[in-house]
Design an enzyme around this catalytic site. Sequence first.
Site, PDB file in Angstrom:
ATOM      1  N   LYS A  14       0.797  -0.748   0.341  1.00  0.00           N
ATOM      2  CA  LYS A  14       0.193  -0.025   0.082  1.00  0.00           C
ATOM      3  C   LYS A  14       0.580   1.483  -0.300  1.00  0.00           C
ATOM      4  CE  LYS A  14      -2.142  -1.146   4.184  1.00  0.00           C
ATOM      5  NZ  LYS A  14      -1.453  -2.470   4.104  1.00  0.00           N
ATOM      6  N   ARG A  89      -9.604   0.304   9.555  1.00  0.00           N
ATOM      7  CA  ARG A  89      -9.334  -0.877   9.666  1.00  0.00           C
ATOM      8  C   ARG A  89     -10.066  -1.527  10.736  1.00  0.00           C
ATOM      9  NH1 ARG A  89      -3.141  -0.307   9.455  1.00  0.00           N
ATOM     10  NH2 ARG A  89      -1.972  -2.042   9.325  1.00  0.00           N
ATOM     11  N   ARG A 128      11.192  -6.886   4.392  1.00  0.00           N
ATOM     12  CA  ARG A 128      10.770  -5.081   5.041  1.00  0.00           C
ATOM     13  C   ARG A 128      12.069  -4.929   6.001  1.00  0.00           C
ATOM     14  NH1 ARG A 128       5.857  -2.311   5.030  1.00  0.00           N
ATOM     15  NH2 ARG A 128       5.278  -3.646   6.644  1.00  0.00           N
ATOM     16  N   ARG A 134      11.536  -1.783  12.264  1.00  0.00           N
ATOM     17  CA  ARG A 134      10.149  -1.903  12.325  1.00  0.00           C
ATOM     18  C   ARG A 134      10.481  -3.843  13.249  1.00  0.00           C
ATOM     19  NH1 ARG A 134       5.562  -0.376   8.353  1.00  0.00           N
ATOM     20  NH2 ARG A 134       4.417  -1.357   9.977  1.00  0.00           N
ATOM     21  N   ARG A 146      -0.343  -9.676  13.503  1.00  0.00           N
ATOM     22  CA  ARG A 146      -0.831  -8.374  12.361  1.00  0.00           C
ATOM     23  C   ARG A 146      -1.805  -9.098  10.828  1.00  0.00           C
ATOM     24  NH1 ARG A 146       4.724  -6.136  10.707  1.00  0.00           N
ATOM     25  NH2 ARG A 146       3.139  -5.212   9.098  1.00  0.00           N
TER      26      ARG A 146
HETATM   27  P1  ADP Z   1       1.151  -2.557   8.179  1.00  0.00           P
HETATM   28  O1  ADP Z   1      -0.392  -2.473   6.940  1.00  0.00           O
HETATM   29  O2  ADP Z   1       2.587  -3.241   6.994  1.00  0.00           O
HETATM   30  O3  ADP Z   1       0.705  -3.707   9.029  1.00  0.00           O
HETATM   31  P2  ADP Z   1       0.971   0.105   9.000  1.00  0.00           P
HETATM   32  O4  ADP Z   1       2.342   0.494   9.006  1.00  0.00           O
HETATM   33  O5  ADP Z   1      -0.296   0.505   8.574  1.00  0.00           O
HETATM   34  O6  ADP Z   1       1.333  -1.633   8.267  1.00  0.00           O
HETATM   35  O7  ADP Z   1       0.808  -0.200  10.190  1.00  0.00           O
HETATM   36  C1  ADP Z   1       1.660   0.002  11.494  1.00  0.00           C
HETATM   37  C2  ADP Z   1       0.775  -0.912  12.330  1.00  0.00           C
HETATM   38  O8  ADP Z   1      -0.255   0.804  13.585  1.00  0.00           O
HETATM   39  C3  ADP Z   1      -0.074  -1.869  12.753  1.00  0.00           C
HETATM   40  O9  ADP Z   1       0.005  -2.876  12.607  1.00  0.00           O
HETATM   41  C4  ADP Z   1      -1.173  -0.868  14.369  1.00  0.00           C
HETATM   42  O10 ADP Z   1      -1.037  -1.025  15.047  1.00  0.00           O
HETATM   43  C5  ADP Z   1      -1.325   0.416  14.115  1.00  0.00           C
HETATM   44  N1  ADP Z   1      -1.938   0.533  13.024  1.00  0.00           N
HETATM   45  C6  ADP Z   1      -2.212   1.481  11.978  1.00  0.00           C
HETATM   46  N2  ADP Z   1      -2.871   2.121  11.356  1.00  0.00           N
HETATM   47  C7  ADP Z   1      -3.916   1.722  12.012  1.00  0.00           C
HETATM   48  C8  ADP Z   1      -5.041   1.656  12.769  1.00  0.00           C
HETATM   49  N3  ADP Z   1      -6.496   2.179  11.126  1.00  0.00           N
HETATM   50  N4  ADP Z   1      -6.539   1.468  13.441  1.00  0.00           N
HETATM   51  C9  ADP Z   1      -5.284   0.276  14.283  1.00  0.00           C
HETATM   52  N5  ADP Z   1      -4.196   0.409  14.127  1.00  0.00           N
HETATM   53  C10 ADP Z   1      -4.024   0.744  13.475  1.00  0.00           C
END
Ligand code: ADP
Length: 191
Positions: A14, A89, A128, A134, A146
């Site tokens: 994404k 989400r 990654r 991370r 996740r």
């Molecule tokens: P990825 O899509 O690779 O999991 P992101 O950078 O989108 O990585 O998200 C990393 C973490 O940030 C998620 O695993 C979650 O803990 C938190 N996070 C991101 N967006 C949300 C959301 N909309 N609601 C709740 N937690 C979120």
Amino acid sequence: MTNIILFGPPGSGKGTQAAKLVEKYNLLHISTGDLFRYEIGNNTPLGLKAKSYIDNGNLVPDEVTIGMLKNKVDSNPDVKGYIFDGFPRTIPQAISLDEFLANKDLTINALIALDVDDEEIVNRILLRGKTSGRADDNDRSTIQNRIDVYNESTSQVYGHYNEKELSHTINGLGTIEEIFGRLCSLMDTKV
Ligand code: ADP
């Protein structure tokens, strides 16, 4: 305004595709993951609240996430549209987003999901993790958590927008340019 939700499991590309869409369509990219990492990097109260959830691969509570998202939109009103990446989400996040936009006479125009199988996702995230720094990219059980959260909870957001006939899926396998080509043809015909 054109407002897009870029959707898909963790590691589905994404962020990579959003960066390219921003250039071509002149939209503002809002990644809740990036916003959280910025807050954590600056040791803000919000970052401290979010950190343990993120490091364990769990979702940050809705009220924290929704508030942060609204602030970001409100501080960037003069744009051609938004690409929401990693948000919504959960169903409550989706409902909040719809209401928030409706109050501004805005709407979501499309949700576009990148379809990538679990095995490929784990490989991409571990790769990654070698450079991302991370914590949530470096531990197999966190990555699996996740993916489970995505399958059990986040995937319902697809159905929420599908009921409004706004959800689309594209194949997320192939080169970055191939996937971008699929995204653009969808943007140019269906959005
Ligand atoms: P990825 O899509 O690779 O999991 P992101 O950078 O989108 O990585 O998200 C990393 C973490 O940030 C998620 O695993 C979650 O803990 C938190 N996070 C991101 N967006 C949300 C959301 N909309 N609601 C709740 N937690 C979120």
